[in-house]
Design a protein around this motif. Structure first.
Motif, PDB file in Angstrom:
ATOM      1  N   GLU A   1       1.504  69.014  55.205  1.00  0.00           N
ATOM      2  CA  GLU A   1       0.715  70.264  55.703  1.00  0.00           C
ATOM      3  C   GLU A   1       0.754  70.356  57.076  1.00  0.00           C
ATOM      4  N   ARG A   2       0.860  69.363  58.136  1.00  0.00           N
ATOM      5  CA  ARG A   2       0.861  69.541  59.409  1.00  0.00           C
ATOM      6  C   ARG A   2       2.395  70.118  59.672  1.00  0.00           C
ATOM      7  N   ILE A   3       3.208  69.691  59.033  1.00  0.00           N
ATOM      8  CA  ILE A   3       4.671  70.122  59.026  1.00  0.00           C
ATOM      9  C   ILE A   3       4.612  71.867  58.798  1.00  0.00           C
ATOM     10  N   ALA A   4       4.328  71.989  57.633  1.00  0.00           N
ATOM     11  CA  ALA A   4       4.315  73.415  57.213  1.00  0.00           C
ATOM     12  C   ALA A   4       3.462  74.424  58.328  1.00  0.00           C
ATOM     13  N   ALA A   5       2.404  73.819  58.744  1.00  0.00           N
ATOM     14  CA  ALA A   5       1.557  74.558  59.952  1.00  0.00           C
ATOM     15  C   ALA A   5       2.685  74.694  61.309  1.00  0.00           C
TER      16      ALA A   5
ATOM     17  N   PRO B   1      -3.012  55.641  60.194  1.00  0.00           N
ATOM     18  CA  PRO B   1      -2.601  57.106  59.573  1.00  0.00           C
ATOM     19  C   PRO B   1      -0.991  57.146  59.399  1.00  0.00           C
ATOM     20  N   LEU B   2      -0.438  58.530  58.910  1.00  0.00           N
ATOM     21  CA  LEU B   2       0.945  58.595  58.541  1.00  0.00           C
ATOM     22  C   LEU B   2       1.350  59.609  59.497  1.00  0.00           C
ATOM     23  N   THR B   3       2.233  59.240  60.235  1.00  0.00           N
ATOM     24  CA  THR B   3       2.784  60.192  61.620  1.00  0.00           C
ATOM     25  C   THR B   3       3.780  61.104  61.137  1.00  0.00           C
ATOM     26  N   ALA B   4       3.783  62.223  61.525  1.00  0.00           N
ATOM     27  CA  ALA B   4       4.625  63.371  61.310  1.00  0.00           C
ATOM     28  C   ALA B   4       5.061  63.741  62.741  1.00  0.00           C
ATOM     29  N   ILE B   5       6.369  63.907  62.958  1.00  0.00           N
ATOM     30  CA  ILE B   5       6.973  64.457  64.437  1.00  0.00           C
ATOM     31  C   ILE B   5       7.890  65.564  64.194  1.00  0.00           C
ATOM     32  N   ALA B   6       7.694  66.407  65.108  1.00  0.00           N
ATOM     33  CA  ALA B   6       8.973  67.451  65.148  1.00  0.00           C
ATOM     34  C   ALA B   6      10.001  66.913  66.236  1.00  0.00           C
TER      35      ALA B   6
ATOM     36  N   LEU C   1       2.851  65.545  65.717  1.00  0.00           N
ATOM     37  CA  LEU C   1       2.269  66.615  64.990  1.00  0.00           C
ATOM     38  C   LEU C   1       0.762  66.343  64.726  1.00  0.00           C
ATOM     39  N   THR C   2      -0.204  67.064  64.948  1.00  0.00           N
ATOM     40  CA  THR C   2      -1.758  66.672  64.876  1.00  0.00           C
ATOM     41  C   THR C   2      -2.376  67.908  64.226  1.00  0.00           C
ATOM     42  N   ASP C   3      -3.499  67.571  63.704  1.00  0.00           N
ATOM     43  CA  ASP C   3      -4.448  68.795  62.938  1.00  0.00           C
ATOM     44  C   ASP C   3      -4.334  69.825  64.026  1.00  0.00           C
ATOM     45  N   LEU C   4      -4.418  69.734  65.460  1.00  0.00           N
ATOM     46  CA  LEU C   4      -4.510  70.585  66.417  1.00  0.00           C
ATOM     47  C   LEU C   4      -3.269  71.090  67.000  1.00  0.00           C
ATOM     48  N   GLY C   5      -2.020  70.830  66.196  1.00  0.00           N
ATOM     49  CA  GLY C   5      -0.768  71.058  66.612  1.00  0.00           C
ATOM     50  C   GLY C   5      -0.041  70.310  67.317  1.00  0.00           C
TER      51      GLY C   5
END
Length: 243
Positions: free
Chosen positions: A21-25, A218-223, A232-236
């Motif tokens: 979901e964070r990646i999709a945003a 947590p599970l980390t997602a990065i760009a 990538l956080t819930d705030l961008g």
């Protein structure tokens, strides 16, 4: 060239969906790009079966996702092939069913009981019967690394000074000593997981994004844009800077 990456999942389907979901945003602002999962889909967490199935379904419907092989993915499939196989990266007396490794939780997600006092042969037979062969085939076919632009994605790391074509799977899914303590430039920026830490860290020549989902983190997602990395956080986006 932009890519996204997600760290070690370890059976946490809820965390995986939130990472996507964070990646999709982020994609809604910056456009689509491949999503690379750094392996260790199963073990320790509650829904390894769900994680594997969800990723397979996404790839089947055409999502631009890549899943790399981690040491736990290999341990799972090798156990189903031979319960007495000893992975050279796993120190004795540990094995896949040992509580520290987490194989019992993976089998439980398929409906198989694997308490410590149950004969290994019986657990193996039940696992062979319960685990979807398509899941096994999917895991066995996972690539060990992905070189994309200026970035190398891999589960554990690389053997420094060894050409990529000559790297061994044992190192790519298991290495720590000799890689984590090596500060030299590896050429591409290495994005990896495998070694759990509290939060993603950029070391200059490598970025570790295993933020301990296996242990309640947590599970980390990065760009990744070229050699720039953003958490990538819930705030961008938050820049992930060396040091």
């Amino acid at each position: 060239m932009r890519s996204y990456a997600i760290g070690d999942i370890h059976g946490h389907l809820d965390l995986l969906k939130r990472a996507h979901e964070r990646i999709a945003a982020d994609m809604a602002v910056h456009g689509p790009a491949p999503v690379i999962h750094l392996g260790d889909l199963e073990d320790r967490g509650p829904d390894s079966r769900g994680v594997i199935g969800w990723l397979m379904q996404g790839i089947a419907r055409g999502e631009d996702w890549v899943v790399l092989k981690g040491n736990h993915d290999r341990l799972f499939t090798r156990f189903l092939g031979d319960p007495w196989w000893e992975d050279p990266g796993l120190p004795r007396p540990l094995n896949w069913l040992h509580p520290r490794v987490g194989g019992a939780e993976t089998l439980a997600s398929y409906g198989v009981r694997a308490p410590a006092d149950r004969p290994v042969e019986a657990v193996h037979a039940d696992g062979r019967a319960a685990v979807d062969p398509a899941h096994v085939a999917f895991l066995e076919a996972l690539p060990s690394h992905l070189l994309r632009g200026e970035t190398l994605f891999v589960h554990a790391g690389i053997r420094p000074g060894v050409a990529l074509a000559e790297q061994t799977e044992d190192d790519l899914v298991w290495i720590r000593q000799g890689f984590l303590d090596d500060a030299r430039d590896h050429g591409p920026l290495v994005i990896h997981g495998h070694t759990s830490i509290d939060a993603p860290l950029h070391y200059g020549n490598r970025v570790n994004i295993d933020s301990s989902a296996a242990y309640g983190g947590p599970l980390t997602a990065i760009a990744v844009e070229g050699r720039e990395v953003f958490h990538l956080t819930d705030l961008g986006r938050v820049p992930l800077l060396p040091g």
